[in-house]
Structures are given as C-alpha cells and as structure tokens.
Design a protein around this motif. Structure first.
Motif, PDB file in Angstrom:
ATOM      1  N   THR A  33      28.776  -8.831  61.978  1.00  0.00           N
ATOM      2  CA  THR A  33      27.435  -8.520  61.499  1.00  0.00           C
ATOM      3  C   THR A  33      26.689  -7.881  62.666  1.00  0.00           C
ATOM      4  O   THR A  33      26.756  -8.366  63.791  1.00  0.00           O
ATOM      5  CB  THR A  33      26.703  -9.799  61.061  1.00  0.00           C
ATOM      6  OG1 THR A  33      27.397 -10.379  59.954  1.00  0.00           O
ATOM      7  CG2 THR A  33      25.270  -9.489  60.670  1.00  0.00           C
ATOM      8  N   ILE A  51      22.995  -5.958  59.210  1.00  0.00           N
ATOM      9  CA  ILE A  51      23.895  -5.376  58.220  1.00  0.00           C
ATOM     10  C   ILE A  51      25.236  -6.083  58.308  1.00  0.00           C
ATOM     11  O   ILE A  51      25.730  -6.372  59.399  1.00  0.00           O
ATOM     12  CB  ILE A  51      24.033  -3.846  58.441  1.00  0.00           C
ATOM     13  CG1 ILE A  51      24.843  -3.203  57.323  1.00  0.00           C
ATOM     14  CG2 ILE A  51      24.610  -3.531  59.813  1.00  0.00           C
ATOM     15  CD1 ILE A  51      24.750  -1.672  57.322  1.00  0.00           C
ATOM     16  N   GLY A  55      28.814  -3.232  55.449  1.00  0.00           N
ATOM     17  CA  GLY A  55      27.653  -2.413  55.117  1.00  0.00           C
ATOM     18  C   GLY A  55      27.108  -2.715  53.733  1.00  0.00           C
ATOM     19  O   GLY A  55      26.108  -2.127  53.319  1.00  0.00           O
ATOM     20  N   SER A  57      25.723  -5.438  52.594  1.00  0.00           N
ATOM     21  CA  SER A  57      24.515  -6.262  52.567  1.00  0.00           C
ATOM     22  C   SER A  57      23.635  -5.922  53.755  1.00  0.00           C
ATOM     23  O   SER A  57      24.137  -5.788  54.874  1.00  0.00           O
ATOM     24  CB  SER A  57      24.879  -7.749  52.616  1.00  0.00           C
ATOM     25  OG  SER A  57      25.616  -8.131  51.472  1.00  0.00           O
ATOM     26  N   THR A  58      22.360  -5.784  53.503  1.00  0.00           N
ATOM     27  CA  THR A  58      21.396  -5.522  54.557  1.00  0.00           C
ATOM     28  C   THR A  58      20.239  -6.504  54.430  1.00  0.00           C
ATOM     29  O   THR A  58      19.937  -7.004  53.343  1.00  0.00           O
ATOM     30  CB  THR A  58      20.856  -4.081  54.496  1.00  0.00           C
ATOM     31  OG1 THR A  58      20.306  -3.837  53.196  1.00  0.00           O
ATOM     32  CG2 THR A  58      21.960  -3.071  54.773  1.00  0.00           C
ATOM     33  N   THR A  69      15.621   1.451  57.838  1.00  0.00           N
ATOM     34  CA  THR A  69      16.910   1.363  57.163  1.00  0.00           C
ATOM     35  C   THR A  69      18.013   1.206  58.196  1.00  0.00           C
ATOM     36  O   THR A  69      18.134   2.024  59.109  1.00  0.00           O
ATOM     37  CB  THR A  69      17.184   2.620  56.326  1.00  0.00           C
ATOM     38  OG1 THR A  69      16.138   2.802  55.362  1.00  0.00           O
ATOM     39  CG2 THR A  69      18.506   2.485  55.579  1.00  0.00           C
ATOM     40  N   SER A  71      22.086   1.024  59.030  1.00  0.00           N
ATOM     41  CA  SER A  71      23.364   1.497  58.501  1.00  0.00           C
ATOM     42  C   SER A  71      24.403   1.421  59.609  1.00  0.00           C
ATOM     43  O   SER A  71      24.065   1.183  60.768  1.00  0.00           O
ATOM     44  CB  SER A  71      23.240   2.934  57.969  1.00  0.00           C
ATOM     45  OG  SER A  71      22.865   3.823  59.009  1.00  0.00           O
ATOM     46  N   ARG A  72      25.660   1.628  59.237  1.00  0.00           N
ATOM     47  CA  ARG A  72      26.717   1.555  60.245  1.00  0.00           C
ATOM     48  C   ARG A  72      27.847   2.495  59.876  1.00  0.00           C
ATOM     49  O   ARG A  72      28.056   2.812  58.701  1.00  0.00           O
ATOM     50  CB  ARG A  72      27.226   0.124  60.380  1.00  0.00           C
ATOM     51  CG  ARG A  72      27.951  -0.425  59.175  1.00  0.00           C
ATOM     52  CD  ARG A  72      28.209  -1.936  59.343  1.00  0.00           C
ATOM     53  NE  ARG A  72      29.082  -2.227  60.459  1.00  0.00           N
ATOM     54  CZ  ARG A  72      29.204  -3.455  61.002  1.00  0.00           C
ATOM     55  NH1 ARG A  72      28.478  -4.462  60.524  1.00  0.00           N
ATOM     56  NH2 ARG A  72      30.036  -3.654  62.005  1.00  0.00           N
TER      57      ARG A  72
END
Length: 122
Positions: A33, A51, A55, A57-58, A69, A71-72
């Motif tokens: 995470t 996150i 990816g 679940s945020t 926002t 993201s990865r």
C-alpha cells in the motif's frame, strides 16, 4: 538500499495544480500500500491519501477529497499525487510512504521518503 524519492513540489498560486511523483527503488513495491502524508509548519504529519497495491482502492483525507487523486504505476515502481484546486492550507512538506501491513493504518508505514515542499500562495 531501499529508497522512496519524491519530486514535483514547488510554488503555485491558489487554484493551481501540481503533480507529485514518488519513485521507489531497492525492491519492488508492487504489493505495498502506498500513501502520501503531509506536514505543515508547526503541525504533526497527517495522512493525505493512500492506494492499495492493485490500485483498485483509494483513500483520502476529508480535507483533500475531490481535489487530490492518487495513482500508481507498478511497472515503474512509482506513485503519483495529482493535486488540483490547491489552497494555501495545502502548504506542507509532502511525504511518500509504503506499507507492507494489511490492513494498512496510518501508523503501519515502514518506508518513507525525504519529502518535497509544496507552497501555495494566496
């Protein structure tokens, strides 16, 4: 050597945007995470966003929900934080962190970057 290196901070006017990046090295973080925390002058470090490893679940602090926002890109071992509609109260040092603990809590992050300064002028 395991490292998390943040970049993308800077000075921006209120209402503007910035995109922070966190590049991980030393091992793969694709199952971790990943989170972003921030520390304003004279205040404690607070959770901003996280996150899950996939990816899928945020999670966001109420103060940034709808504006930030996370993201990865696991292929690049990189996590991002897109920050829009920035406010002066978003001014802080922003830290990237990684947690191998599931479920993840704000205290379970074992890897931390050095931070990147974000300053929002009014």
């Amino acid at each position: 050597q395991v490292q998390l290196v943040e970049s993308g901070g800077g000075l921006v006017q209120a209402g503007g945007s910035l995109r922070l990046s966190c590049a991980a090295s030393g091992r793969t973080f694709s199952r971790d995470t990943m989170g972003w925390f921030r520390q304003a002058p004279g205040k404690e470090r607070d959770f901003a966003a996280a996150i899950s490893w996939s990816g899928g679940s945020t999670y966001y602090a109420d103060s940034v929900k709808g504006r930030f926002t996370i993201s990865r890109d696991n292929a690049k071992n990189t996590v991002y934080l897109q920050m829009n509609s920035l406010k002066p109260e978003d001014t802080a040092v922003y830290y990237c962190a990684a947690s191998t603990v599931v479920p993840t809590t704000p205290t379970s992050y074992g890897y931390w970057g050095q931070g990147t300064q974000v300053t929002v002028s009014s």
